[in-house]
Design an enzyme around this catalytic site. Structure first.
Site, PDB file in Angstrom:
ATOM      1  N   ASP A 165     -20.691  -7.269   0.919  1.00  0.00           N
ATOM      2  CA  ASP A 165     -21.750  -6.418   0.371  1.00  0.00           C
ATOM      3  C   ASP A 165     -22.572  -7.259  -0.606  1.00  0.00           C
ATOM      4  O   ASP A 165     -23.399  -8.049  -0.184  1.00  0.00           O
ATOM      5  CB  ASP A 165     -21.087  -5.199  -0.274  1.00  0.00           C
ATOM      6  CG  ASP A 165     -22.084  -4.171  -0.776  1.00  0.00           C
ATOM      7  OD1 ASP A 165     -23.255  -4.211  -0.365  1.00  0.00           O
ATOM      8  OD2 ASP A 165     -21.701  -3.313  -1.596  1.00  0.00           O
TER       9      ASP A 165
ATOM     10  N   ASN B 262     -20.052 -10.591  -4.391  1.00  0.00           N
ATOM     11  CA  ASN B 262     -19.361 -10.947  -5.648  1.00  0.00           C
ATOM     12  C   ASN B 262     -17.870 -11.186  -5.446  1.00  0.00           C
ATOM     13  O   ASN B 262     -17.301 -12.102  -6.039  1.00  0.00           O
ATOM     14  CB  ASN B 262     -19.560  -9.849  -6.703  1.00  0.00           C
ATOM     15  CG  ASN B 262     -20.983  -9.832  -7.230  1.00  0.00           C
ATOM     16  OD1 ASN B 262     -21.659 -10.855  -7.216  1.00  0.00           O
ATOM     17  ND2 ASN B 262     -21.441  -8.678  -7.673  1.00  0.00           N
TER      18      ASN B 262
ATOM     19  N   ASP C 218     -12.564   2.467   2.250  1.00  0.00           N
ATOM     20  CA  ASP C 218     -12.297   3.745   1.596  1.00  0.00           C
ATOM     21  C   ASP C 218     -13.491   4.244   0.795  1.00  0.00           C
ATOM     22  O   ASP C 218     -14.398   3.496   0.442  1.00  0.00           O
ATOM     23  CB  ASP C 218     -11.129   3.596   0.621  1.00  0.00           C
ATOM     24  CG  ASP C 218     -11.534   2.847  -0.644  1.00  0.00           C
ATOM     25  OD1 ASP C 218     -12.002   1.698  -0.526  1.00  0.00           O
ATOM     26  OD2 ASP C 218     -11.410   3.405  -1.749  1.00  0.00           O
TER      27      ASP C 218
HETATM   28  P1  IMP Z   1     -18.868  -7.113  -2.644  1.00  0.00           P
HETATM   29  O1  IMP Z   1     -18.052  -7.793  -3.711  1.00  0.00           O
HETATM   30  O2  IMP Z   1     -20.039  -6.375  -3.236  1.00  0.00           O
HETATM   31  O3  IMP Z   1     -19.257  -8.009  -1.510  1.00  0.00           O
HETATM   32  O4  IMP Z   1     -18.018  -5.924  -2.102  1.00  0.00           O
HETATM   33  C1  IMP Z   1     -16.893  -6.033  -1.415  1.00  0.00           C
HETATM   34  C2  IMP Z   1     -16.072  -4.766  -1.519  1.00  0.00           C
HETATM   35  O5  IMP Z   1     -16.832  -3.605  -1.894  1.00  0.00           O
HETATM   36  C3  IMP Z   1     -15.516  -4.452  -0.175  1.00  0.00           C
HETATM   37  O6  IMP Z   1     -14.347  -5.175   0.075  1.00  0.00           O
HETATM   38  C4  IMP Z   1     -15.308  -2.958  -0.255  1.00  0.00           C
HETATM   39  O7  IMP Z   1     -14.047  -2.674  -0.843  1.00  0.00           O
HETATM   40  C5  IMP Z   1     -16.390  -2.464  -1.181  1.00  0.00           C
HETATM   41  N1  IMP Z   1     -17.535  -1.895  -0.419  1.00  0.00           N
HETATM   42  C6  IMP Z   1     -18.790  -2.361  -0.344  1.00  0.00           C
HETATM   43  N2  IMP Z   1     -19.558  -1.584   0.447  1.00  0.00           N
HETATM   44  C7  IMP Z   1     -18.745  -0.606   0.903  1.00  0.00           C
HETATM   45  C8  IMP Z   1     -18.951   0.531   1.789  1.00  0.00           C
HETATM   46  O8  IMP Z   1     -20.045   0.798   2.346  1.00  0.00           O
HETATM   47  N3  IMP Z   1     -17.846   1.309   1.998  1.00  0.00           N
HETATM   48  C9  IMP Z   1     -16.631   1.068   1.439  1.00  0.00           C
HETATM   49  N4  IMP Z   1     -16.407   0.036   0.620  1.00  0.00           N
HETATM   50  C10 IMP Z   1     -17.452  -0.793   0.349  1.00  0.00           C
HETATM   51 MG    MG Z   2     -12.740  -0.743  -1.486  1.00  0.00          MG
END
Ligand code: IMP
Ligand code: MG
Length: 176
Positions: free
Chosen positions: A101, A104, A157
């Site tokens: 996403d 980070n 989740d």
């Molecule tokens: P990042 O650090 O923003 O790349 O986010 C990674 C984590 O955010 C993922 O492993 C998910 O646990 C959570 N996440 C991000 N987008 C979603 C979504 O649309 N549904 C559920 N979890 C999400």
């Molecule tokens: Mg999660």
């Protein structure tokens, strides 16, 4: 409750795509052993299916990530936990997560793993949600690109629910 979830990706679509990702990963490592590192908890379903399609040798270890606040809040740096240094040092590491996403989580893990002298750190994600990405990070391997909507199921989740859905569903507006 699950009836309200609009399906975005079916179990069959996911299964077929995972077989293709596994071939890409096999081709990339080309017989060289690596550490397969699923990120708890969201990656368990994807990782369980992916690893059974892999032919390349790998060692299985786990990382853990926890975001502060609600699961859809990307404002804060995630807290990440990685395996012991001796497991990671001098090995190629493939981080496996449910979704890329903001990036980070992956960047925090990569920094720690490289500090521990991993030979390389790559990322394999079932889903890629590029709209909220911080910087220019791109997934090394991914299954499907998704729009900027909150998705659940297949390990993902919302407030710890829906991880068991066999498909990826879109959470209705106003619920995320
Ligand atoms: P990042 O650090 O923003 O790349 O986010 C990674 C984590 O955010 C993922 O492993 C998910 O646990 C959570 N996440 C991000 N987008 C979603 C979504 O649309 N549904 C559920 N979890 C999400
Ligand atoms: Mg999660």
């Amino acid at each position: 409750m699950n009836d309200a979830l609009a399906p975005l990706l079916t179990a069959r679509q996911i299964e077929a795509r995972i077989a293709q990702i596994a071939r890409e990963v096999d081709k990339h490592y080309d017989g060289e052993e690596f550490v397969l590192l699923p990120v708890l908890k969201g990656a368990v379903v994807f990782a369980a299916d992916l690893m059974r399609q892999l032919r390349n040798p790998f060692l299985l270890e786990f990382a853990r990530s926890r975001s502060y606040g609600s699961s859809s809040d990307a404002e804060h740096a995630p807290e990440v936990m990685v395996p012991a240094a001796e497991v990671v040092a001098d090995r190629h590491v493939l981080v496996v997560d449910d979704i890329l996403d903001t990036g980070n989580t992956f960047l925090a893990l990569k920094e720690k793993l490289l500090e521990m002298e991993a030979l390389s750190v790559r990322g394999c994600f079932l889903l890629d949600k590029p709209t909220r990405r911080v910087g220019t990070l791109k997934p090394d391997f991914f299954g499907f690109e998704v729009p900027d909507v909150f998705v659940v199921g297949y390990g993902l989740d919302h407030a710890e629910h829906h991880r068991n859905l066999p498909f990826i569903g879109r959470l209705p507006e106003g619920m995320a």
